[in-house]
Design an enzyme around this catalytic site. Sequence first.
Site, mmCIF file in Angstrom:
data_model
loop_
_atom_site.group_PDB
_atom_site.id
_atom_site.type_symbol
_atom_site.label_atom_id
_atom_site.label_comp_id
_atom_site.label_asym_id
_atom_site.label_seq_id
_atom_site.Cartn_x
_atom_site.Cartn_y
_atom_site.Cartn_z
ATOM 1 N N LYS A 66 -14.512 -4.027 9.152
ATOM 2 C CA LYS A 66 -14.597 -4.986 7.537
ATOM 3 C C LYS A 66 -13.049 -6.258 7.178
ATOM 4 O O LYS A 66 -14.093 -6.834 6.832
ATOM 5 C CB LYS A 66 -14.347 -4.049 5.975
ATOM 6 C CG LYS A 66 -13.254 -2.958 6.211
ATOM 7 C CD LYS A 66 -12.601 -4.166 5.018
ATOM 8 C CE LYS A 66 -10.713 -3.129 4.867
ATOM 9 N NZ LYS A 66 -10.086 -4.008 4.254
ATOM 10 N N ALA A 113 -4.310 -2.453 -3.443
ATOM 11 C CA ALA A 113 -3.341 -2.323 -4.344
ATOM 12 C C ALA A 113 -3.192 -2.385 -5.021
ATOM 13 O O ALA A 113 -2.438 -2.057 -6.034
ATOM 14 C CB ALA A 113 -2.295 -2.281 -3.081
ATOM 15 N N GLY A 135 -10.524 3.054 2.365
ATOM 16 C CA GLY A 135 -11.595 3.142 1.287
ATOM 17 C C GLY A 135 -11.592 1.923 0.808
ATOM 18 O O GLY A 135 -10.336 1.152 0.946
ATOM 19 N N TRP A 153 0.654 -1.251 0.036
ATOM 20 C CA TRP A 153 -0.334 0.086 0.238
ATOM 21 C C TRP A 153 0.361 1.024 -0.509
ATOM 22 O O TRP A 153 0.217 1.906 -0.695
ATOM 23 C CB TRP A 153 -1.322 0.060 0.992
ATOM 24 C CG TRP A 153 -2.357 1.270 1.436
ATOM 25 C CD1 TRP A 153 -2.093 1.725 2.161
ATOM 26 C CD2 TRP A 153 -2.822 1.376 0.507
ATOM 27 N NE1 TRP A 153 -3.563 2.702 1.836
ATOM 28 C CE2 TRP A 153 -3.824 2.545 0.510
ATOM 29 C CE3 TRP A 153 -2.919 0.864 -1.062
ATOM 30 C CZ2 TRP A 153 -3.971 3.198 -0.329
ATOM 31 C CZ3 TRP A 153 -3.693 2.333 -1.914
ATOM 32 C CH2 TRP A 153 -4.630 2.974 -1.968
#
Length: 309
Positions: A163, A112, A108, A13
């Site tokens: 999440k 990547a 969000g 990331w």
Amino acid sequence: MSLRIAVIGLGAWGSTLARLFADQGHQVSGWSRRQGSDPSVVLSTAELVVMATSLSGVRSLAAELAPQWPEGVPLLSCSKGIDLHDLCTASQLWLQQLPQLQVVVLSGPNLASELQQGLPAASVLASDSAPVAEVLQQALSSDRLRLYTNADPIGTEAAGALKNVMAIAAGVCDGLALGANAKASLLCRGLVEMGMVIQGLGGEAASLYGLAGLGDLLATANSPLSRNYRFGLALAEGLTRDAALAQVGATVEGAHTCEAVLALAGRHGWHLPICEQVGALMAGQITADQAVGRLMGRGLKAEDLVVVA
């Protein structure tokens, strides 16, 4: 507007963000633990610091860098999860060390490898300081990454952390070939658990339905590019937690987050059945089939929903 940006953490990331920002014309310098150098070196000329390490590295880096932090330079926090020691988010760890720090949370649906391929995505910049978030929105948005803003950093971080736990559960569901009905039901009930934690930590329920909540959940719970989803697939195959982590070969934040969330649930009396079964499965207390049986065999009740005021 060109910024001098220091990116700390050059994993998948961090490297992706560094490349995105450099392509926009920003002056980007980076640091990772693999370099073995002093991370404060990249702070001296920075106008923005991007923290893209895993959550496990935030506590030590915050303590190390706080005394040398340049006055007035904001932090863009990209670390997802809940710290098991303090049961708090990444931005809260930073603010323990630097109470006056201007923190903006980036979260969000950001797989990547898709961004590395040039595919488009959107994310949210969440901050208590609207002017700072809006400046960064203008400076960092591009034709590959569209940025929105909100004023709920804690809710945004909580959504981004939870999440990952639900993505593990989704991987288990798909690994067992339970079908579309079961997966849709799982994710819907997962949203309720996410909302309970968001509100319990002081976030806004509306963030559950934003890019950091539902948006990120849809991406990570349905893509083999997601490490958390692949970890769930491995658990469904009968692998132990350690073997599943080894198979993924990268940090699986949802595994650590699940432990922290269950600790929070015990402290506050939250009922989080999906998180509980994921935790029991990782601990080797039950099999994946038994976890499904426990969820389906729970007492019947009315459908509780997350209410957005």
